[in-house]
Design an enzyme around this catalytic site. Sequence first.
Site, PDB file in Angstrom:
ATOM      1  CG  HIS A   1      -1.967   1.055   1.198  1.00 13.73           C
ATOM      2  ND1 HIS A   1      -3.309   0.784   1.333  1.00 13.73           N
ATOM      3  CD2 HIS A   1      -1.883   2.400   1.035  1.00 13.73           C
ATOM      4  CE1 HIS A   1      -4.000   1.908   1.254  1.00 13.73           C
ATOM      5  NE2 HIS A   1      -3.150   2.912   1.085  1.00 13.73           N
TER       6      HIS A   1
ATOM      7  CD  GLN B   1      -7.294  11.002  -1.614  1.00  9.82           C
ATOM      8  OE1 GLN B   1      -6.176  10.533  -1.563  1.00  9.82           O
ATOM      9  NE2 GLN B   1      -8.156  10.830  -0.617  1.00  9.82           N
TER      10      GLN B   1
ATOM     11  CG  HIS C   1      -7.727   4.271   0.827  1.00  7.54           C
ATOM     12  ND1 HIS C   1      -7.252   3.692  -0.310  1.00  7.54           N
ATOM     13  CD2 HIS C   1      -6.696   4.990   1.361  1.00  7.54           C
ATOM     14  CE1 HIS C   1      -5.979   4.061  -0.473  1.00  7.54           C
ATOM     15  NE2 HIS C   1      -5.616   4.837   0.527  1.00  7.54           N
TER      16      HIS C   1
ATOM     17  CD  GLU D   1      -6.698   6.790   5.680  1.00  6.94           C
ATOM     18  OE1 GLU D   1      -7.175   6.962   4.541  1.00  6.94           O
ATOM     19  OE2 GLU D   1      -5.496   6.990   5.947  1.00  6.94           O
TER      20      GLU D   1
HETATM   21  N1  17E Z   1      -5.260   9.253   0.629  1.00  6.73           N
HETATM   22  C1  17E Z   1      -6.063   8.797   1.608  1.00  6.73           C
HETATM   23  O1  17E Z   1      -7.297   8.870   1.487  1.00  6.73           O
HETATM   24  N2  17E Z   1      -5.524   8.261   2.710  1.00  6.73           N
HETATM   25  C2  17E Z   1      -4.210   8.188   2.855  1.00  6.73           C
HETATM   26  N3  17E Z   1      -3.705   7.651   3.964  1.00  6.73           N
HETATM   27  C3  17E Z   1      -3.349   8.673   1.837  1.00  6.73           C
HETATM   28  C4  17E Z   1      -3.928   9.197   0.730  1.00  6.73           C
HETATM   29  C5  17E Z   1      -1.864   8.617   1.993  1.00  6.73           C
HETATM   30 FE   FE2 Z   2      -3.590   4.987   1.328  1.00  5.34          FE
END
Ligand code: 17E
Ligand code: FE2
Length: 421
Positions: free
Chosen positions: A56, A151, A209, A212
């Site tokens: 990753h 993103q 992702h 997070e």
């Molecule tokens: N983009 C994201 O959503 N989360 C991250 N940890 C990184 C990029 C590095």
């Molecule tokens: Fe990431």
Amino acid sequence: MKIINARLRHKPELYTVTIADGKFSAIQTQQGELAAQDGDTDAGGNLLCAPFVEPHIHLDAALTAGEPAWNQSGTLFEGIERWGERKPLLSEDDIRSRAMATIELLVQNGVQAIRTHADTTDPSLIGVKTLCAIRDELKDKITLQVVAFPQDGMMASAEATRQMEEALEIGCDVVGGIPHFEYTRELGEQSVKHLLALARQYDRLVDVHCDEIDDPNSRFLEVLACEAMFHDMGARVTASHTTAMHSYDNAYCSKLFRLLKNSGINFVSCPTESIHLQGRFDTYPKRRGVTRVKELRDAGMNVCLGEDSIFDPWYSLGNGRLLRTLDFAMHICQMMGYQDFASALDFITDNSARTLCLENYGIAVGNPASFILLDGEDDYSVLRKQGDVLLSVRNGKVIMQRRPAEVMTAPWITPPAFARH
Ligand code: 17E
Ligand code: FE2
């Protein structure tokens, strides 16, 4: 090529490992230490190990920290904002030079397979195109997988949804997602279902992702795992980060683990990134914000570790050393018992290889002769010493060799022989 006096993981003896036509042709136990003959490579009792795998990392954003502005708050969300300011400045040359420099760093530190994310919410898709091109150019040298990663959210606009599909048409190997960042819970759920449908349609792997965030109500992992299970895709699906799991109620987590186990999905934790980005809305006590690595492992699930960032808008340190990431994980997740140390390297080798669905990985007769030589005799000593990678061989060819630094100390410092770890 013949390597003598090598140690293998979980084995006490010394070994001779022979390579022919780019494959391991023999792995033999030695009776004691051997003297090197002409042409032999003397491992000197060090550990011969399967190559490190970086499961990753964001190569499109690597080496851009501070451009045009630094992330002052240290949150994920400001990182996304800062990256949004850097994105219009992207060009093929810019991405190529930074990605290649980062790949070199990784190779210097024993990595031979990389899964990189590529932002699909940039209208030019230049990151996707450039990283896919680099993957094809380097295909005989290293394994690179490219994740189509939305993103700014794949449900944020019709264009964002369409660009995900375009990224798969261009050739991304893996379908990504970011459900916790979609505008609503409902859109987050839809995004997970949609990206899994895309993976089936295009026959691709999945790496999301997922959750997070420190929000204990961010529960997209259960959607991802359940959908993966119902469609029998678990082995090909990965949940990255899952930091909200740190904040889940234990009763909910207990129920969730049954589903996770049944689904067979893989997990990636990025402990240096998460300890830095998470807990940012807490005062004291502050959450660590790292997913339950130890508990997932102990429940028999596949967990591996990645760096996520090297000098980018989210994290301005990082050096390509997965042993450093592993060291952080052992501390943060309190995996500090002898048994934890004895198999620590699993997290950055075998487990990551399984996450990436790599085939013919590992030191076994008949497999491609891809391996690294680590300064240390076993997992424990390599971890404790943060041992250098001395040699990296891919399909029988040397791709990196390091001469260990020579360090001189005054004679009075040298203790009587002290060998244990
Ligand atoms: N983009 C994201 O959503 N989360 C991250 N940890 C990184 C990029 C590095
Ligand atoms: Fe990431």
